[in-house]
Design a protein around this motif. Sequence first.
Motif, PDB file in Angstrom:
ATOM      1  N   GLY A  88     -63.821 -20.159  17.234  1.00 53.85           N
ATOM      2  CA  GLY A  88     -63.930 -18.809  17.484  1.00 53.85           C
ATOM      3  C   GLY A  88     -65.127 -18.049  17.171  1.00 53.85           C
ATOM      4  O   GLY A  88     -66.111 -18.825  16.747  1.00 53.85           O
ATOM      5  N   VAL A  89     -65.351 -17.233  18.050  1.00 56.00           N
ATOM      6  CA  VAL A  89     -66.808 -16.482  18.160  1.00 56.00           C
ATOM      7  C   VAL A  89     -66.418 -14.948  17.999  1.00 56.00           C
ATOM      8  O   VAL A  89     -65.694 -14.299  18.759  1.00 56.00           O
ATOM      9  N   ALA A 148     -63.290 -11.204  18.280  1.00 57.57           N
ATOM     10  CA  ALA A 148     -63.447  -9.698  17.715  1.00 57.57           C
ATOM     11  C   ALA A 148     -64.702  -8.995  17.711  1.00 57.57           C
ATOM     12  O   ALA A 148     -65.693  -9.662  17.869  1.00 57.57           O
ATOM     13  N   THR A 149     -64.851  -7.926  18.108  1.00 58.03           N
ATOM     14  CA  THR A 149     -66.314  -7.236  18.000  1.00 58.03           C
ATOM     15  C   THR A 149     -65.866  -5.699  17.500  1.00 58.03           C
ATOM     16  O   THR A 149     -64.591  -5.283  17.005  1.00 58.03           O
ATOM     17  N   VAL A 150     -66.879  -5.001  17.453  1.00 57.45           N
ATOM     18  CA  VAL A 150     -66.922  -3.737  17.029  1.00 57.45           C
ATOM     19  C   VAL A 150     -67.324  -2.693  18.049  1.00 57.45           C
ATOM     20  O   VAL A 150     -68.386  -2.838  18.790  1.00 57.45           O
ATOM     21  N   ARG A 151     -66.311  -1.942  18.705  1.00 56.51           N
ATOM     22  CA  ARG A 151     -66.693  -1.069  19.707  1.00 56.51           C
ATOM     23  C   ARG A 151     -67.472   0.292  19.432  1.00 56.51           C
ATOM     24  O   ARG A 151     -66.991   1.353  18.680  1.00 56.51           O
ATOM     25  N   VAL A 152     -68.720   0.246  19.564  1.00 58.30           N
ATOM     26  CA  VAL A 152     -69.534   1.406  19.116  1.00 58.30           C
ATOM     27  C   VAL A 152     -69.806   2.276  20.125  1.00 58.30           C
ATOM     28  O   VAL A 152     -69.728   1.985  21.371  1.00 58.30           O
ATOM     29  N   VAL A 195     -62.260  -4.020  17.139  1.00 59.07           N
ATOM     30  CA  VAL A 195     -61.291  -4.674  18.430  1.00 59.07           C
ATOM     31  C   VAL A 195     -60.955  -6.175  18.265  1.00 59.07           C
ATOM     32  O   VAL A 195     -61.936  -6.961  18.042  1.00 59.07           O
ATOM     33  N   VAL A 196     -59.782  -6.353  18.228  1.00 56.15           N
ATOM     34  CA  VAL A 196     -59.186  -7.825  18.037  1.00 56.15           C
ATOM     35  C   VAL A 196     -58.488  -8.320  19.106  1.00 56.15           C
ATOM     36  O   VAL A 196     -57.729  -7.625  19.664  1.00 56.15           O
ATOM     37  N   ARG A 197     -59.122  -9.477  19.762  1.00 51.77           N
ATOM     38  CA  ARG A 197     -58.273  -9.933  20.899  1.00 51.77           C
ATOM     39  C   ARG A 197     -57.469 -11.270  20.268  1.00 51.77           C
ATOM     40  O   ARG A 197     -58.083 -12.442  20.193  1.00 51.77           O
ATOM     41  N   GLU A 198     -56.425 -11.089  20.199  1.00 49.46           N
ATOM     42  CA  GLU A 198     -55.390 -12.453  19.502  1.00 49.46           C
ATOM     43  C   GLU A 198     -55.489 -13.481  20.489  1.00 49.46           C
ATOM     44  O   GLU A 198     -55.487 -14.616  19.668  1.00 49.46           O
ATOM     45  N   GLY A 199     -55.509 -13.679  21.686  1.00 48.86           N
ATOM     46  CA  GLY A 199     -55.499 -14.685  22.510  1.00 48.86           C
ATOM     47  C   GLY A 199     -56.741 -15.271  22.429  1.00 48.86           C
ATOM     48  O   GLY A 199     -56.889 -16.516  22.783  1.00 48.86           O
ATOM     49  N   GLU A 226     -50.010 -20.231  21.033  1.00 46.52           N
ATOM     50  CA  GLU A 226     -50.654 -19.375  21.848  1.00 46.52           C
ATOM     51  C   GLU A 226     -50.225 -17.821  21.341  1.00 46.52           C
ATOM     52  O   GLU A 226     -49.299 -17.501  20.965  1.00 46.52           O
ATOM     53  N   HIS A 227     -51.310 -17.082  21.372  1.00 42.56           N
ATOM     54  CA  HIS A 227     -51.217 -15.498  21.057  1.00 42.56           C
ATOM     55  C   HIS A 227     -51.305 -14.689  22.111  1.00 42.56           C
ATOM     56  O   HIS A 227     -52.389 -15.029  22.957  1.00 42.56           O
ATOM     57  N   PRO A 228     -50.770 -13.530  22.649  1.00 39.13           N
ATOM     58  CA  PRO A 228     -50.958 -12.910  23.791  1.00 39.13           C
ATOM     59  C   PRO A 228     -52.389 -11.879  23.298  1.00 39.13           C
ATOM     60  O   PRO A 228     -52.823 -11.494  22.089  1.00 39.13           O
ATOM     61  N   ILE A 229     -53.333 -11.598  24.190  1.00 36.30           N
ATOM     62  CA  ILE A 229     -54.365 -10.805  24.101  1.00 36.30           C
ATOM     63  C   ILE A 229     -54.114  -9.288  23.703  1.00 36.30           C
ATOM     64  O   ILE A 229     -53.166  -8.740  24.372  1.00 36.30           O
ATOM     65  N   SER A 230     -54.408  -8.903  22.519  1.00 36.25           N
ATOM     66  CA  SER A 230     -54.126  -7.477  22.122  1.00 36.25           C
ATOM     67  C   SER A 230     -55.292  -6.932  21.629  1.00 36.25           C
ATOM     68  O   SER A 230     -56.112  -7.525  21.159  1.00 36.25           O
ATOM     69  N   THR A 231     -55.613  -5.586  21.429  1.00 39.72           N
ATOM     70  CA  THR A 231     -56.568  -4.904  20.750  1.00 39.72           C
ATOM     71  C   THR A 231     -56.127  -4.149  19.637  1.00 39.72           C
ATOM     72  O   THR A 231     -55.167  -3.200  19.798  1.00 39.72           O
ATOM     73  N   ILE A 232     -56.556  -4.334  18.472  1.00 42.84           N
ATOM     74  CA  ILE A 232     -56.322  -3.401  17.266  1.00 42.84           C
ATOM     75  C   ILE A 232     -57.450  -2.671  17.073  1.00 42.84           C
ATOM     76  O   ILE A 232     -58.723  -3.011  16.951  1.00 42.84           O
TER      77      ILE A 232
END
Length: 355
Positions: free
Chosen positions: A276-277, A291-295, A329-333, A346-352
């Motif tokens: 993962g990255v 995952a990333t951080v939405r600045v 922001v987390v993208r489960e997929g 598999e995980h669906p893509i989602s944003t948290i």
Amino acid sequence: MRGKVTLQEIADAAGVSKFAVSRALSGKPGVSEETRAVLVKLAAQMGYFRNHPKTTGVEPRDTDAGEWSGTVLVLFPNIRHQNRESRYWGPVFEGISERLNRKGMNMLTLTEPSTEDMFSLLNPEAITGIITVGSISTSILLNIYRMSIPVVMVDHWDSAFLSDTVFTDNRTCMGELMRNVLCRGYTRFQFVGNIDDAHSFYERWEAFRSALELGGISLKQNRALLHMGAQELAEELDKLTEDELPEMFVCVNDVTAGQVVDALKQKGIDVPRRCGVTGFDDTSEQMPIYATVRVDKELLGMRAVDQLLWRITNPDSPVEKKLLHADLVVREGYAPRLSQGNDEHEHPISTIKYS
């Protein structure tokens, strides 16, 4: 209470003459650049700049009033990727521009000059304030200091130049990202990115290490991954054996995350199934980044203007560091499998979002 640091005290500490210290700190000829750099650093460490504030003589007024006038200089570094076309710095600039326009102020943009003598380029009396965007050299910052103009720095800090700064809350946001991946059960990590490039990158590295320590996770960091550019990074990642691959590469920003993804794919590594990255800043939506951080980049620029106007009306107040929170922001997929192989579904893509 400790009094003001004097030129003689700096001279005594450095073993040079008071004359040399005076010439070095005033930017005048008479000392070598090497000596000037040493004396400036020593003066900063001893608190000289902190105890000798520059004042503007501006009468206090309401920063919310729409009666502002004058010109604000927006200074960009002489670095290729830090400019108005950047997906990160461009929105910061737009935020500055929008807020200054709303306040009725003019804006002058300038790329960091190759020469240290900004006096030949600017008339200090015509500049109301300065906003620096990104990493500006210490020598240029000290030239600005001698111009007695209010300054706010966006996403940069320098021990030799105390001024107001506006940052994303890097430590808190990276801590939230790390808590997310640790709660999923990942235990093998590598941090990636040149932490010497920006103060924000170093703060993210510190928060990463702190999160692992608090979680009782040992870190076997490849130190080379903390101090190299894109080409060197690709070469270093190509050396990693299958056993050396972590479950998660935690990167200083999305640009670096994209470089890691490309390098791993060229090596034949399945991203994100095998590795993962994660990134930071949310500038690469198309990459398989877990995952990333939405600045809010425009807000960074707008708040820099607000702080500059406040500083103009409060010239003698202590310097401030503004921290703006950002959404995780987390993208489960794009979650990688755990090393134990118990997370193969598999995980669906989602944003948290965490706010």
